[in-house]
Design a protein around this motif. Structure first.
Motif, short mmCIF file in Angstrom:
data_model
loop_
_atom_site.label_atom_id
_atom_site.label_comp_id
_atom_site.label_asym_id
_atom_site.label_seq_id
_atom_site.Cartn_x
_atom_site.Cartn_y
_atom_site.Cartn_z
N ALA B 36 4.56 6.42 1.48
CA ALA B 36 3.75 8.12 2.91
C ALA B 36 2.63 8.34 2.71
CB ALA B 36 5.49 8.52 3.16
N ILE B 37 1.90 8.57 2.74
CA ILE B 37 0.61 9.38 1.30
C ILE B 37 0.89 10.16 2.21
CG2 ILE B 37 -1.57 8.93 1.21
CD1 ILE B 37 -1.30 6.29 1.04
N ASN B 38 1.23 12.16 1.00
CA ASN B 38 0.58 13.30 1.75
C ASN B 38 -1.06 13.37 0.96
OD1 ASN B 38 -0.33 15.60 0.82
ND2 ASN B 38 2.22 16.29 0.20
N LEU B 39 -2.25 13.50 1.94
CA LEU B 39 -3.83 13.69 2.03
C LEU B 39 -3.44 15.04 0.78
CD1 LEU B 39 -6.07 12.26 1.92
CD2 LEU B 39 -7.07 13.84 4.14
N LEU B 40 -3.45 15.64 1.29
CA LEU B 40 -2.82 17.13 0.26
C LEU B 40 -2.97 16.98 -1.17
CD1 LEU B 40 -2.82 20.03 3.25
CD2 LEU B 40 -5.05 18.72 1.92
N GLY B 41 -1.45 16.29 -1.50
CA GLY B 41 -0.73 16.52 -2.50
C GLY B 41 -1.54 15.41 -3.32
N ALA B 42 -2.35 14.03 -2.15
CA ALA B 42 -3.00 13.60 -2.89
C ALA B 42 -1.62 12.68 -3.85
CB ALA B 42 -3.64 13.30 -4.35
N THR B 43 -0.59 12.53 -3.01
CA THR B 43 0.59 11.64 -3.52
C THR B 43 0.80 10.68 -2.68
OG1 THR B 43 1.91 13.31 -2.31
CG2 THR B 43 1.56 13.14 -4.80
N ALA B 44 1.83 9.77 -3.22
CA ALA B 44 1.57 8.40 -2.16
C ALA B 44 3.61 8.21 -2.31
CB ALA B 44 1.55 6.62 -2.64
N HIS B 45 4.43 8.58 -1.49
CA HIS B 45 6.06 8.38 -1.70
C HIS B 45 6.45 6.19 -1.05
CE1 HIS B 45 6.94 12.74 -2.56
NE2 HIS B 45 6.13 12.97 -1.64
N VAL B 46 6.64 5.85 -2.14
CA VAL B 46 6.46 4.20 -1.68
C VAL B 46 7.88 4.09 -2.30
CG1 VAL B 46 5.59 1.91 -2.46
CG2 VAL B 46 4.69 4.53 -3.02
N SER B 47 8.48 3.40 -1.04
CA SER B 47 9.72 2.71 -1.69
C SER B 47 9.94 1.02 -1.94
CB SER B 47 11.26 3.20 -0.72
OG SER B 47 11.43 2.53 0.44
N PHE B 48 10.62 0.08 -2.11
CA PHE B 48 10.59 -1.38 -2.30
C PHE B 48 12.01 -1.86 -3.07
CE2 PHE B 48 10.21 -0.93 -7.09
CZ PHE B 48 9.94 0.52 -7.55
N ALA B 49 11.82 -3.21 -2.24
CA ALA B 49 12.82 -4.04 -3.23
C ALA B 49 12.40 -4.82 -4.66
CB ALA B 49 12.86 -5.17 -1.95
N PRO B 50 13.04 -3.78 -5.38
CA PRO B 50 12.44 -4.11 -6.61
C PRO B 50 13.12 -5.61 -7.09
CG PRO B 50 14.59 -2.60 -6.60
CD PRO B 50 14.24 -2.69 -5.00
N GLU B 51 13.54 -6.55 -6.46
CA GLU B 51 13.51 -8.38 -6.95
C GLU B 51 12.83 -8.84 -6.39
OE1 GLU B 51 16.15 -6.62 -4.74
OE2 GLU B 51 15.96 -7.45 -2.60
N THR B 52 11.59 -8.05 -5.47
CA THR B 52 10.47 -8.92 -5.05
C THR B 52 9.28 -8.63 -5.61
OG1 THR B 52 11.50 -8.46 -2.63
CG2 THR B 52 8.96 -9.35 -2.53
N THR B 53 9.02 -6.95 -5.97
CA THR B 53 8.01 -6.70 -6.22
C THR B 53 8.20 -5.47 -6.98
OG1 THR B 53 5.73 -5.17 -6.16
CG2 THR B 53 7.49 -4.93 -4.54
N ASN B 54 7.69 -4.82 -8.40
CA ASN B 54 8.03 -3.63 -8.44
C ASN B 54 6.59 -2.42 -8.59
OD1 ASN B 54 5.40 -4.85 -11.04
ND2 ASN B 54 7.25 -5.80 -10.52
N LEU B 55 6.69 -1.07 -9.42
CA LEU B 55 5.89 -0.20 -9.34
C LEU B 55 4.60 -1.04 -9.92
CD1 LEU B 55 7.28 2.99 -10.45
CD2 LEU B 55 5.94 2.28 -8.08
N ARG B 56 4.22 -2.21 -11.23
CA ARG B 56 2.70 -1.76 -11.59
C ARG B 56 1.95 -2.72 -11.25
NH1 ARG B 56 0.91 -3.51 -15.82
NH2 ARG B 56 0.86 -5.81 -15.89
N THR B 57 2.61 -3.70 -10.01
CA THR B 57 2.51 -4.31 -8.73
C THR B 57 1.65 -3.35 -8.05
OG1 THR B 57 4.10 -5.70 -9.51
CG2 THR B 57 2.63 -6.67 -7.16
N ILE B 58 2.54 -2.79 -7.42
CA ILE B 58 2.05 -2.10 -6.01
C ILE B 58 0.77 -0.93 -6.94
CG2 ILE B 58 2.47 0.73 -4.65
CD1 ILE B 58 5.81 -0.38 -4.95
N ILE B 59 0.66 -0.62 -8.34
CA ILE B 59 0.32 0.40 -8.57
C ILE B 59 -1.50 -0.03 -8.73
CG2 ILE B 59 -0.89 1.63 -10.68
CD1 ILE B 59 1.82 3.00 -11.36
N GLU B 60 -1.34 -1.36 -9.25
CA GLU B 60 -2.44 -2.44 -8.91
C GLU B 60 -3.02 -2.98 -8.14
OE1 GLU B 60 -0.34 -6.17 -10.90
OE2 GLU B 60 -0.97 -4.30 -13.71
N ALA B 61 -2.42 -2.61 -7.16
CA ALA B 61 -2.98 -2.79 -5.49
C ALA B 61 -4.17 -2.17 -4.94
CB ALA B 61 -1.57 -3.42 -4.85
N ILE B 62 -3.25 -0.61 -5.55
CA ILE B 62 -3.95 0.60 -5.15
C ILE B 62 -5.54 0.83 -5.50
CG2 ILE B 62 -3.83 3.41 -4.99
CD1 ILE B 62 -0.99 2.92 -3.90
#
Lengths: 69, 73
Positions: B36-62
């Protein structure tokens, strides 16, 4: 230096910035002009138009190759 | 199974269509449960399955999309 034109569904400067940043990651990019109003991007450089299109596609924006200009 | 949650700072987004592109592309990544992205706050609230992916992968994808992302300190 060949330059290629693309249609890219950009609606604001933020979108154009993402296109510019992705193209800058490619080898052989000389100049990038993003024309948001015309939804066009003109790229001059030695990279292939396929590589350029792939880089633009990664921004998630709809895009298509117009041709060499 | 506890899903991983994080708030990322995202740079380079200035309009709703940037937000839509990111939400669509990142939302489709394997293991990403919601974004869920908050445009004004320029933030993205992410929830993910830790056994399938991780924050580094998500950050690299963005990053790969041409936007910037980093973990909010």
């Amino acid at each position: 230096m060949p330059s290629h034109a693309f249609n890219v569904a950009m609606t604001c400067e933020g979108c154009a910035g993402a296109v510019r940043r992705n193209l800058a990651k490619l080898e052989g990019i000389e100049k990038v002009d993003t024309l948001v109003a015309d939804r066009k991007v003109v790229v001059s450089g030695t990279a292939s138009s396929d590589d350029m299109l792939a880089a633009i596609k990664k921004t998630g924006k709809e895009c298509s190759y117009i041709g060499q200009v | 199974r506890e899903s991983g949650k994080a708030v990322l700072e995202v740079t380079g987004m200035t309009c709703a269509s940037c937000v839509a592109s990111i939400e669509q592309s990142i939302g489709r990544l394997p293991g990403v449960e919601s974004i869920a992205i908050n445009l004004l706050g320029a933030t993205a609230h992410v929830s993910f399955a830790p056994e399938t992916t991780n924050l580094r992968t998500i950050i690299e994808a963005i990053d790969d999309m041409g936007f910037g992302a980093s973990l909010r300190k």
